[in-house]
Scaffold this motif. Structure first.
Motif, mmCIF file in Angstrom:
data_model
loop_
_atom_site.group_PDB
_atom_site.id
_atom_site.type_symbol
_atom_site.label_atom_id
_atom_site.label_comp_id
_atom_site.label_asym_id
_atom_site.label_seq_id
_atom_site.Cartn_x
_atom_site.Cartn_y
_atom_site.Cartn_z
ATOM 1 N N TYR A 262 45.264 16.082 83.248
ATOM 2 C CA TYR A 262 44.354 17.357 82.520
ATOM 3 C C TYR A 262 45.162 16.935 81.412
ATOM 4 N N ASP A 263 44.759 17.183 79.918
ATOM 5 C CA ASP A 263 45.658 17.413 79.385
ATOM 6 C C ASP A 263 44.809 19.149 78.870
ATOM 7 N N VAL A 264 45.610 20.039 78.519
ATOM 8 C CA VAL A 264 45.315 21.661 78.513
ATOM 9 C C VAL A 264 44.908 21.667 76.332
ATOM 10 N N ILE A 265 43.806 21.687 76.086
ATOM 11 C CA ILE A 265 43.252 21.278 74.631
ATOM 12 C C ILE A 265 42.935 22.683 74.109
ATOM 13 N N VAL A 266 43.650 23.154 72.665
ATOM 14 C CA VAL A 266 43.692 24.091 72.190
ATOM 15 C C VAL A 266 42.952 23.473 70.775
ATOM 16 N N PRO B 198 48.279 33.634 76.713
ATOM 17 C CA PRO B 198 48.951 34.809 75.696
ATOM 18 C C PRO B 198 48.459 36.060 75.339
ATOM 19 N N GLN B 199 49.345 36.653 74.853
ATOM 20 C CA GLN B 199 48.758 37.543 74.762
ATOM 21 C C GLN B 199 47.519 37.811 73.525
ATOM 22 N N HIS B 200 47.177 37.246 72.837
ATOM 23 C CA HIS B 200 46.236 37.175 71.767
ATOM 24 C C HIS B 200 45.508 36.500 72.909
ATOM 25 N N TRP B 201 45.330 36.166 73.690
ATOM 26 C CA TRP B 201 44.278 35.817 74.381
ATOM 27 C C TRP B 201 43.319 36.036 74.867
ATOM 28 N N GLN B 202 44.370 37.832 75.136
ATOM 29 C CA GLN B 202 43.967 38.992 75.685
ATOM 30 C C GLN B 202 42.558 39.549 75.792
ATOM 31 N N VAL B 203 41.980 39.017 74.366
ATOM 32 C CA VAL B 203 40.124 39.569 74.267
ATOM 33 C C VAL B 203 39.506 38.120 75.246
ATOM 34 N N ASP B 204 39.887 37.255 75.060
ATOM 35 C CA ASP B 204 38.818 36.301 76.159
ATOM 36 C C ASP B 204 38.900 36.367 77.617
ATOM 37 N N ILE B 205 39.433 37.168 78.263
ATOM 38 C CA ILE B 205 40.147 37.431 78.923
ATOM 39 C C ILE B 205 38.606 36.951 80.446
ATOM 40 N N GLU B 206 37.660 37.291 80.061
ATOM 41 C CA GLU B 206 36.201 37.417 80.312
ATOM 42 C C GLU B 206 36.169 35.574 81.116
ATOM 43 N N ALA B 207 36.500 34.907 79.369
ATOM 44 C CA ALA B 207 35.813 33.781 78.976
ATOM 45 C C ALA B 207 36.443 33.231 79.697
ATOM 46 N N PRO C 169 28.311 34.952 77.100
ATOM 47 C CA PRO C 169 30.179 35.034 77.306
ATOM 48 C C PRO C 169 31.125 34.297 75.948
ATOM 49 N N ALA C 170 32.121 35.180 75.857
ATOM 50 C CA ALA C 170 32.903 33.470 74.474
ATOM 51 C C ALA C 170 32.809 32.683 75.535
ATOM 52 N N GLN C 171 33.488 32.001 74.494
ATOM 53 C CA GLN C 171 34.223 30.752 75.368
ATOM 54 C C GLN C 171 35.287 30.680 75.432
ATOM 55 N N ALA C 172 35.785 29.998 76.456
ATOM 56 C CA ALA C 172 37.916 29.906 76.578
ATOM 57 C C ALA C 172 37.910 29.424 75.427
ATOM 58 N N PRO C 173 39.192 30.151 74.538
ATOM 59 C CA PRO C 173 40.170 29.293 73.863
ATOM 60 C C PRO C 173 40.754 28.272 74.210
ATOM 61 N N TYR C 174 40.091 27.459 74.995
ATOM 62 C CA TYR C 174 41.363 26.238 75.502
ATOM 63 C C TYR C 174 40.107 25.378 76.260
ATOM 64 N N HIS C 175 40.541 24.042 76.250
ATOM 65 C CA HIS C 175 39.539 23.632 77.317
ATOM 66 C C HIS C 175 40.324 22.354 78.191
ATOM 67 N N TYR C 176 40.073 21.792 79.588
ATOM 68 C CA TYR C 176 40.763 20.942 79.862
ATOM 69 C C TYR C 176 40.017 19.175 79.971
ATOM 70 N N PRO D 298 47.946 18.758 72.618
ATOM 71 C CA PRO D 298 47.930 19.591 73.942
ATOM 72 C C PRO D 298 49.534 20.792 74.221
ATOM 73 N N VAL D 299 48.977 21.708 74.773
ATOM 74 C CA VAL D 299 49.587 22.890 74.954
ATOM 75 C C VAL D 299 50.165 23.175 76.570
ATOM 76 N N ALA D 300 49.856 21.854 77.740
ATOM 77 C CA ALA D 300 50.107 21.854 78.723
ATOM 78 C C ALA D 300 49.604 20.629 79.354
ATOM 79 N N GLN D 301 50.098 19.936 80.869
ATOM 80 C CA GLN D 301 48.952 19.148 81.123
ATOM 81 C C GLN D 301 49.321 19.487 83.008
#
Length: 347
Positions: free
Chosen positions: A80-84, A175-184, A46-53, A90-93
């Motif tokens: 946690y910072d949410v890192i892209v 975000p819409q452009h992350w839909q391709v990574d939804i399973e990851a 499986p692909a990696q999620a486009p962000y991490h905590y 960080p995009v969120a905390q």
């Protein structure tokens, strides 16, 4: 005579380097297997999620006074910072609480980007006050029904049994452009929150959400059927549930929102909301205080949306107040939270 350039059928010819040919052949075959294995890995891994905590701090509730959790000194707090990777900041905390090494529970979320990720902001002071109100109004053996994230928070802070206990991620707000990574993303979220919901809980949550889209009398009847006839039960809704329900069932409830800075010109801000209402042909709106400097306005798109159970449980302009809702008994309200008693159960 057979020329030297040819061989007879039974003749083996040895050339310089001939002994390397079998090894080279094996190497080529092995290399082919390695390549096939690599492609198989890429295909099935499986692909990696486009962000991490990324954990940035940990401590006790005393270290985080802004959470107003002094009544629960036993909780461990992690932030946690949410890192892209491609984002500069960080995009969120996310701030989570844990008790006795249990699964983490999200108790505060702050978005730092224009696009909403996973959760909408809420005030910590309102959550701690809600927990105290539940202890005051609800019997110890009563069931609490609420969106899955609120359910986890209430179970952590009050010990009350909740209909939902898992980190369901319904809807998955990305975000819409992350839909391709939804399973990851889904796999990463389940791993981080240490939660893999069972099918039954997901089905129950779907029934709960659909009940909120029904008209009040029908929706409350569906909730009571979901709970069972014998148990005392209470339902909590938050104004942010509007957005989440609208994402799940846009054909049943149309929701939009816009943030406004809080200024001294209240009349000007109200006039601006009315302009938005007219320009987009919205039916009504309600407000959420996000911070002391900002509010969020939720708009409902049409009359059908305004007739849903969830809309009836929240205050909307030019609509009946929640105190006039006959299908449920209003017990408590503070900020974005509304607590109701569901009719039925033991007398």
């Amino acid at each position: 005579m057979i020329p030297a350039e040819t061989t007879g059928r039974g003749t083996q010819v040895r050339r310089p380097g001939g002994k390397l040919l079998p090894s080279l052949g094996i190497l080529l075959v092995t290399g082919g297997l390695v390549l096939l294995g690599w492609f198989a890995y890429l295909w099935f891994e499986p692909a990696q999620a486009p962000y991490h905590y990324q954990q940035i701090a940990t401590g006790s509730v005393q270290d985080y006074p802004e959470l107003e959790l002094d009544a629960w000194p036993e909780l461990e707090i992690r932030r946690y910072d949410v890192i892209v990777p491609e984002a500069e900041k960080p995009v969120a905390q996310a701030t989570v609480a844990q008790r006795d090494g249990g699964a983490p529970v999200l108790i505060k979320w702050e978005n730092s980007s224009r696009e909403v990720l996973h959760a909408l902001d809420w005030k910590s002071s309102e959550l701690s006050a809600l927990a105290a109100a539940i202890n005051r109004y609800a019997e110890k053996d009563a069931l609490i029904v609420a969106w899955w994230d609120i359910s986890q928070q209430i179970n952590l802070l009050t010990g009350h049994d909740t209909l939902f206990s898992s980190h369901l991620n319904e809807p998955l707000i990305i975000p819409q452009h992350w839909q391709v990574d939804i399973e990851a993303i889904d796999a990463y979220e389940q791993s981080f929150w240490q939660s893999k919901p069972e099918r039954r809980e997901l089905e129950q949550f779907e029934r709960f959400a659909l009940a909120l889209t029904a008209e009040p009398e029908a929706g409350v009847a569906q909730l009571r059927e979901l709970i069972g006839p014998e148990r005392a039960a209470y339902i909590i809704v938050h104004v942010t549930d509007l957005y989440k329900l609208g994402l799940m069932y846009p054909e049943k409830i149309g929701v939009a929102y816009q943030n406004f800075p809080l200024t001294g010109n209240i009349h000007g801000m109200i006039n601006h909301m009315k302009v938005q209402l007219k320009e987009h042909d919205f039916d009504t709106y309600t407000l959420q205080s996000i911070t002391d400097m900002e509010i969020r306005v939720y708009f409902l798109s049409d009359e059908q949306s305004s007739k849903t159970l969830l809309a009836g449980m929240l205050p909307f302009t030019d609509k009946d107040a929640p105190t006039e809702l006959e299908a449920l008994q209003l017990l408590y309200q503070k900020g974005g939270y509304w607590l109701y008693k569901i009719p039925g159960g033991p007398e």
